[in-house]
Design a protein around this motif. Structure first.
Motif, PDB file in Angstrom:
ATOM      1  N   LEU A   1       0.852  -1.182   0.000  1.00 56.42           N
ATOM      2  CA  LEU A   1       0.000   0.000   0.000  1.00 56.42           C
ATOM      3  C   LEU A   1       0.889   1.232   0.000  1.00 56.42           C
ATOM      4  O   LEU A   1       1.731   1.403   0.888  1.00 56.42           O
ATOM      5  CB  LEU A   1      -0.895  -0.003   1.238  1.00 56.42           C
ATOM      6  CG  LEU A   1      -1.929   1.116   1.364  1.00 56.42           C
ATOM      7  CD1 LEU A   1      -2.996   0.973   0.286  1.00 56.42           C
ATOM      8  CD2 LEU A   1      -2.574   1.081   2.747  1.00 56.42           C
ATOM      9  N   ALA A   2       0.719   2.095  -1.007  1.00 62.64           N
ATOM     10  CA  ALA A   2       1.494   3.325  -1.062  1.00 62.64           C
ATOM     11  C   ALA A   2       0.915   4.346  -0.096  1.00 62.64           C
ATOM     12  O   ALA A   2      -0.285   4.331   0.192  1.00 62.64           O
ATOM     13  CB  ALA A   2       1.473   3.888  -2.481  1.00 62.64           C
TER      14      ALA A   2
ATOM     15  N   ASP B   1       1.032   1.727   6.178  1.00 64.60           N
ATOM     16  CA  ASP B   1       0.478   0.721   7.090  1.00 64.60           C
ATOM     17  C   ASP B   1      -1.038   0.794   7.198  1.00 64.60           C
ATOM     18  O   ASP B   1      -1.652   0.063   7.985  1.00 64.60           O
ATOM     19  CB  ASP B   1       1.100   0.866   8.480  1.00 64.60           C
ATOM     20  CG  ASP B   1       0.853   2.242   9.110  1.00 64.60           C
ATOM     21  OD1 ASP B   1       0.264   3.117   8.441  1.00 64.60           O
ATOM     22  OD2 ASP B   1       1.263   2.432  10.264  1.00 64.60           O
ATOM     23  N   GLY B   2      -1.672   1.686   6.403  1.00 60.52           N
ATOM     24  CA  GLY B   2      -3.121   1.814   6.430  1.00 60.52           C
ATOM     25  C   GLY B   2      -3.650   2.599   7.606  1.00 60.52           C
ATOM     26  O   GLY B   2      -4.850   2.567   7.892  1.00 60.52           O
TER      27      GLY B   2
ATOM     28  N   PRO C   1      -4.692  10.765  14.274  1.00 60.90           N
ATOM     29  CA  PRO C   1      -3.471  10.053  13.889  1.00 60.90           C
ATOM     30  C   PRO C   1      -3.360   8.735  14.644  1.00 60.90           C
ATOM     31  O   PRO C   1      -3.636   8.656  15.842  1.00 60.90           O
ATOM     32  CB  PRO C   1      -2.360  11.027  14.294  1.00 60.90           C
ATOM     33  CG  PRO C   1      -2.996  12.383  14.235  1.00 60.90           C
ATOM     34  CD  PRO C   1      -4.413  12.161  14.704  1.00 60.90           C
ATOM     35  N   GLY C   2      -2.985   7.682  13.930  1.00 66.62           N
ATOM     36  CA  GLY C   2      -2.859   6.362  14.516  1.00 66.62           C
ATOM     37  C   GLY C   2      -4.066   5.472  14.300  1.00 66.62           C
ATOM     38  O   GLY C   2      -3.958   4.248  14.423  1.00 66.62           O
ATOM     39  N   ALA C   3      -5.214   6.073  13.990  1.00 70.95           N
ATOM     40  CA  ALA C   3      -6.408   5.266  13.736  1.00 70.95           C
ATOM     41  C   ALA C   3      -6.273   4.532  12.404  1.00 70.95           C
ATOM     42  O   ALA C   3      -5.613   5.004  11.470  1.00 70.95           O
ATOM     43  CB  ALA C   3      -7.650   6.143  13.712  1.00 70.95           C
ATOM     44  N   THR C   4      -6.908   3.375  12.306  1.00 67.49           N
ATOM     45  CA  THR C   4      -6.969   2.668  11.034  1.00 67.49           C
ATOM     46  C   THR C   4      -7.822   3.473  10.063  1.00 67.49           C
ATOM     47  O   THR C   4      -8.885   3.991  10.432  1.00 67.49           O
ATOM     48  CB  THR C   4      -7.574   1.267  11.241  1.00 67.49           C
ATOM     49  OG1 THR C   4      -6.747   0.543  12.161  1.00 67.49           O
ATOM     50  CG2 THR C   4      -7.639   0.509   9.932  1.00 67.49           C
TER      51      THR C   4
ATOM     52  N   ALA D   1      -8.805   0.201   5.944  1.00 66.82           N
ATOM     53  CA  ALA D   1      -7.362   0.215   6.220  1.00 66.82           C
ATOM     54  C   ALA D   1      -6.591   0.814   5.049  1.00 66.82           C
ATOM     55  O   ALA D   1      -5.528   0.340   4.657  1.00 66.82           O
ATOM     56  CB  ALA D   1      -6.863  -1.183   6.552  1.00 66.82           C
ATOM     57  N   GLY D   2      -7.167   1.878   4.489  1.00 66.45           N
ATOM     58  CA  GLY D   2      -6.515   2.613   3.413  1.00 66.45           C
ATOM     59  C   GLY D   2      -6.717   2.053   2.028  1.00 66.45           C
ATOM     60  O   GLY D   2      -6.271   2.668   1.045  1.00 66.45           O
ATOM     61  N   ARG D   3      -7.391   0.924   1.889  1.00 68.19           N
ATOM     62  CA  ARG D   3      -7.621   0.338   0.569  1.00 68.19           C
ATOM     63  C   ARG D   3      -9.058   0.618   0.134  1.00 68.19           C
ATOM     64  O   ARG D   3      -9.993   0.389   0.892  1.00 68.19           O
ATOM     65  CB  ARG D   3      -7.385  -1.175   0.593  1.00 68.19           C
ATOM     66  CG  ARG D   3      -5.959  -1.555   0.930  1.00 68.19           C
ATOM     67  CD  ARG D   3      -5.760  -3.061   0.861  1.00 68.19           C
ATOM     68  NE  ARG D   3      -4.431  -3.424   1.304  1.00 68.19           N
ATOM     69  CZ  ARG D   3      -3.330  -3.383   0.547  1.00 68.19           C
ATOM     70  NH1 ARG D   3      -3.434  -3.011  -0.725  1.00 68.19           N
ATOM     71  NH2 ARG D   3      -2.159  -3.720   1.038  1.00 68.19           N
TER      72      ARG D   3
END
Length: 450
Positions: free
Chosen positions: A6-7, A45-46, A381-384, A439-441
């Motif tokens: 994941l970029a 890391d998402g 910040p830090g949350a999925t 998770a960022g995807r």
């Protein structure tokens, strides 16, 4: 799980979430964090790294940009009570709760003894959640171990936060939907060993409702929770007056329906009890003192004629409330539609809810009730990076209403932020969903950004 790298990503939109509980029923901005036209930064890391105003910040070449400019970006919704196999019977005609179970629900659930049916149903259900902007859920499968296995497997493939567990039901149910105490215990132990704490999966001891479990099975369910710290518990309570009366006949030693669960050791800070309409002050105090909370299911309560949940009494007594679609008694997986129904239920009780109270209950408030506030429900910040991107408006009525709110209609002044968000919430449905990220995807959506 997807294995491709994941970029780092930057998502440009109007960011809305909560830093604290909003003032009850008030449109003031207490606890509300609105950051128009910002970049939300998501690491490889998402997880969320932070947010920057688009006017003064430009992501570098290492960031994959998603331009959702002019859209609303929120944490993904958290549905705290929903039945995966009941997509088969959503929008079925003419039944109250107990008739609904016998006429529609139980025949549909019998199909899920077949692992192939369970796998197909789990995939369809989770994809439907994502298509409605819901990224985490507390889910009922069926009594069959295969149905829970299928949900855990499908959620792992999508990277979703899922809480579920095989349904316990050893009486007052048809053949093919009953288990027994020892067999159910063995199935639960095997599922816990394989899935609980694996990735984003968590196991829930899942009691259908007090009517369908013997005292021996309820005691076994309580033992599971004591032997495996960190398990959730999900069930139904006090949804329908006929149901409440039936429980009273089956458990004459209990003070109330809720007390049946308390006596079995099932009430704790990870207990999710759907409905809770017909509770009294002692019940509400017990919820507060044990840390258990109610998953309010307004669409289902209206559709089945069960009653009007007293949210004000919950607030006054100090126990938690989250929001649930409760499909298939509920008529949509859309939590925007469900929240609009919650507003109407409370209006009938003489309480006017704000958009902030409603949205908080489906995001950060739900995450806090589930003990997951470090992971989901907000844009800290830090949350999925479980996210949903929404169009502010869809169709001629929606676009006109949003133009009124923003002051784009000549002769009409711009309205406060709450008026715009409330109009969006009341009119929105899944057709306004531009994108869902887990998770960022990107996992779902109808366009509206790179």
């Amino acid at each position: 799980m997807t294995s491709s790298a994941l970029a780092p990503q930057a998502l440009r939109a109007d960011l809305l979430d909560f830093t604290a509980p909003p003032s009850w029923g008030s449109p003031t901005l207490q606890g509300v964090r609105f950051r128009p036209d910002h970049w939300l930064l998501v690491g490889a890391d998402g997880r969320i790294q932070g947010a920057e105003p688009a006017a003064t910040f430009t992501p570098g070449p290492d960031w994959q940009q998603h331009d959702h400019r002019g859209h609303l970006l929120m944490p993904g919704f958290i549905d705290t009570h929903v039945h995966a196999p009941q997509l088969d019977v959503i929008a079925s005609w003419g039944a109250t709760l107990l008739d609904w179970l016998n006429t529609y629900t139980f025949p549909a659930e019998q199909r899920y003894a077949d692992p192939a049916v369970a796998a197909e149903g789990a995939a369809r259900f989770l994809d439907a959640l994502l298509a409605h902007g819901t990224t985490a859920a507390v889910v009922f499968p069926t009594v069959h171990r295969a149905s829970a296995e299928a949900l855990f497997e499908a959620a792992s493939q999508r990277g979703m936060r899922l809480i579920t567990g095989k349904v316990l039901m050893n009486r007052h149910a048809p053949e093919g939907l009953r288990d027994d105490v020892d067999g159910a215990r063995a199935d639960c132990e095997a599922l816990i060993q394989r899935w609980h704490g694996q990735g984003r999966n968590a196991y829930a001891v899942t009691v259908r409702f007090a009517v369908t479990s013997t005292p021996e099975q309820l005691a076994m369910a309580g033992e599971l929770g004591r032997h495996h710290p960190g398990l959730y518990m999900q069930t139904h309570v006090a949804e329908n007056r006929d149901e409440v009366a039936w429980v009273a006949r089956l458990f004459p030693e209990a003070r109330s329906y809720l007390d049946v669960y308390h006596r079995a050791g099932l009430l704790h800070e990870r207990a999710v009890l759907a409905h809770g309409i017909w509770l009294d002050a002692q019940d509400r105090a017990l919820l507060r003192d044990t840390g258990a909370h109610i998953a309010h299911s307004p669409s289902s309560n209206l559709f089945l004629g069960s009653g009007l949940f007293d949210w004000q009494a919950a607030v006054d007594s100090g126990h938690g409330v989250s929001i649930a679609s409760d499909v298939g008694g509920g008529t949509s997986l859309s939590l925007t539609r469900t929240l609009a129904e919650a507003y109407k239920v409370q209006a009938l009780r003489g309480t006017t809810l704000s958009a902030w109270t409603l949205l908080h209950a489906a995001t950060r408030g739900a995450a806090e009730a589930l003990g997951l506030s470090r992971e989901i429900g907000h844009l800290d910040p830090g949350a999925t990076a479980d996210l949903a991107v929404w169009r502010w408006a869809e169709g001629p009525v929606g676009h006109h209403r949003d133009a009124v709110a923003t002051g784009a209609v000549p002769g009409l002044a711009a309205q406060p932020l709450h008026a715009r968000v409330f109009a969006w919430l009341t009119l929105a449905d899944e057709r306004q969903l531009a994108a869902t990220y887990v998770a960022g995807r990107r996992r779902a959506g109808r366009g509206g950004g790179g």
